[in-house]
Design an enzyme around this catalytic site. Structure first.
Site, PDB file in Angstrom:
ATOM      1  N   GLU A   1      55.091  -0.380   0.601  1.00  0.00           N
ATOM      2  CA  GLU A   1      55.857   0.475  -0.314  1.00  0.00           C
ATOM      3  C   GLU A   1      55.085   1.747  -0.659  1.00  0.00           C
ATOM      4  O   GLU A   1      55.003   2.167  -1.815  1.00  0.00           O
ATOM      5  CB  GLU A   1      56.237  -0.299  -1.578  1.00  0.00           C
TER       6      GLU A   1
ATOM      7  N   GLU B   1      59.998  -8.747   2.237  1.00  0.00           N
ATOM      8  CA  GLU B   1      59.890  -9.448   0.959  1.00  0.00           C
ATOM      9  C   GLU B   1      61.273  -9.622   0.369  1.00  0.00           C
ATOM     10  O   GLU B   1      62.077  -8.688   0.375  1.00  0.00           O
ATOM     11  CB  GLU B   1      59.049  -8.674  -0.063  1.00  0.00           C
TER      12      GLU B   1
END
Length: 524
Positions: free
Chosen positions: A135, A281
């Site tokens: 991220e 995820e």
């Protein structure tokens, strides 16, 4: 003349030629996706901010006992990569954000990273991919200019070592703007030309997946009640509550599918098709500050993850891509109790650090995968965290009013050793639990008991409900005989060939018919 389901069309008519053209346009992304993908899998992420984390050897044994075949690591832990050798477990290896600048600034550093951190373990350890950073646009935006160079340098290093390993970077779903309806989704405009388009070009050229961390939990929480909880948890909805994309007329029965399709459409809207989506995820917290996160509960976490696994096993894909089911990694294997931040940050795990399940998943047909309680192999033992006086009181009750069979924990009997309160309590708690049919609440013991999928039998001490007990009673075989499941992969089913041509032709023809649809738009 050609006849399809009672409709007669001239094979030379403009209508037929138009339908034929639409058919092949719609079929192209199917063919390009199908050429790249394998049967979908379900893996788990492994974070290390855990008190008393299992040793690499014990951790690998635990993974094998839970029939976990794919894991995501957040760095190239050499001791764990070594322990995973010859297990058949496939590993997505991460590059931490704090290493990006060095790797992106120096191809030589990237080459050394692959040579020293990965190559020595191959092929004994099966490396399924490299996840570069995590991220980065949100967590470390200052490193964004070197992220793509890092990807390219690592890719070149992989090739120079004669390896075939995809390289990508997990993106936050927040880069997708206006995620519903999915067909109108697009990437953050401020990053589109400078980062997203070059990244997608790299992924397309290298046949690597677009990695995305995707959480319906946060979509639900941020919607402030607009998205129904049942929709986020994969629970059945009446047609009137289904989300409908008014542009495609596709119905969405759950938030997860809508989010995955939003990623597909965001790529398509930049003229990129054929790039698979890998969900690196997804999950649901089991506990949090009730005043802030009231839906972070064990029941909701169990429901989400159980239904998610069922959904992937059904291989139904998403409404816009029924031919392609994205593989995913459940976040996460263990509660990371050392994580800073909100309480929920420490409570995303499927298991506690000692290997006992936080909750039991409810999924049929998966054998012993991830603490599944349909295997009829759950046990009740004394909780490690319970006060010893409370454990003693519960032991007294179980062997007294509870009428558990405690004869085996008497001196000289098979379960007398080890001679301590918790060991004796575990045997008696489990006997009562099995006697009650493993019913809800039968392992509570005022907080002194906990359910586990690990067989607590040891030596000649065989606990009620153990497979060893079944073997002994059925054929007198040795209690220590077991059947090895090493290398099994319960999720990699082969899919039969689909007649995509017929399906798409029927779809195109159906669009010519008159129909009505309920418009329920929860995300705008």
């Amino acid at each position: 003349m050609g006849t399809v389901t009672g409709i007669t069309i001239s094979t030379y008519s403009p209508l037929f030629l138009h339908l034929f053209h639409l058919f092949f346009l719609s079929l192209y992304p199917v063919l390009s996706l199908s050429a790249q993908i394998e049967a979908p899998f379900i893996g788990v992420t492994i974070g290390t901010s855990v008190s008393n984390l299992l040793s690499p050897t014990d951790l690998v044994s635990f993974l094998k006992s839970q029939q976990i075949t794919h894991v995501r690591l957040y760095d190239a832990d050499t001791s764990l990569l070594s322990a995973l050798a010859n297990t058949g477990i496939k590993v997505l290896v991460g590059v931490p954000n704090n290493e990006l600048i060095a790797l992106g600034s120096s191809p030589a550093t990237a080459s050394a990273w692959v040579t020293r951190r990965l190559a020595p373990f191959i092929p004994s350890t099966q490396i399924s991919g490299i996840a570069v950073g995590d991220e980065v646009p949100n967590s470390l935006p200052s490193a964004l200019p070197v992220l793509l160079p890092a990807l390219q340098s690592l890719r070149n290093a992989v090739l120079s070592n004669n390896l075939s390993i995809p390289v990508s970077t997990p993106l936050p779903f927040s880069l997708i703007q206006d995620p519903f309806p999915p067909s109108q989704s697009f990437f953050n405009n401020s990053l589109t030309q400078s980062f997203i388009v070059p990244l997608l070009g790299f992924l397309s050229n290298t046949s690597s997946p677009l990695m995305v961390n995707l959480y319906p939990y946060y979509a639900f929480m941020q919607s402030k009640g607009v998205v129904p909880l049942d929709n986020a948890l994969f629970k059945p909805l009446p047609p009137s509550l289904e989300m409908v994309d008014t542009n495609t007329l596709l119905h969405y029965t759950n938030v997860y599918d809508a989010m995955v399709d939003a990623v597909h459409f965001s790529m398509k809207n930049l003229n990129f098709t054929g790039i698979s989506v890998l969900v690196t995820e997804t999950g649901w917290p089991s506990y949090g500050d009730h005043s802030v996160e009231p839906y972070a509960t064990k029941d909701n976490a169990d429901t989400y993850n159980s239904n998610l696994i069922k959904h992937v096993l059904e291989h139904t894909g998403t409404p816009s891509h029924p031919e392609f089911t994205s593989s995913l990694y459940v976040y996460e294997l263990f509660d990371e109790d050392l994580n800073p931040g909100p309480i929920s940050e420490a409570n995303w795990g499927l298991f506690y650090g000692n290997g006992t399940p936080v909750y039991l998943l409810h999924v049929s047909g998966t054998g012993g995968f991830l603490a599944n309680d349909t295997t009829n192999r759950t046990f009740c033992v004394a909780s490690d965290d319970a006060d010893i006086k409370a454990v003693q009181a519960a032991l007294d009750w179980a062997c007294g009013p509870g009428r558990a069979n405690c004869s085996e924990i008497q001196p000289g009997e098979s379960c007398y050793e080890p001679n301590d309160v918790r060991s004796h309590a575990s045997y008696s708690f489990n006997n009562y639990y099995q006697m009650q049919g493993r019913g809800s609440g039968s392992c509570y013991f005022q907080g002194a008991g906990m359910v586990t999928t690990s067989d607590p039998s040891h030596g000649s001490c065989v606990f009620s409900g153990s497979k060893r007990q079944s073997n002994l009673s059925s054929n007198g075989s040795s209690a220590n005989q077991t059947t090895s499941n090493d290398g099994s992969n319960i999720f990699r089913f082969r899919r039969g060939e689909e007649n995509y041509a017929k399906q798409f032709l029927y779809l195109i023809l159906s669009l010519l018919m008159t129909f009505s649809i309920t418009n329920s738009n929860f995300w705008t």
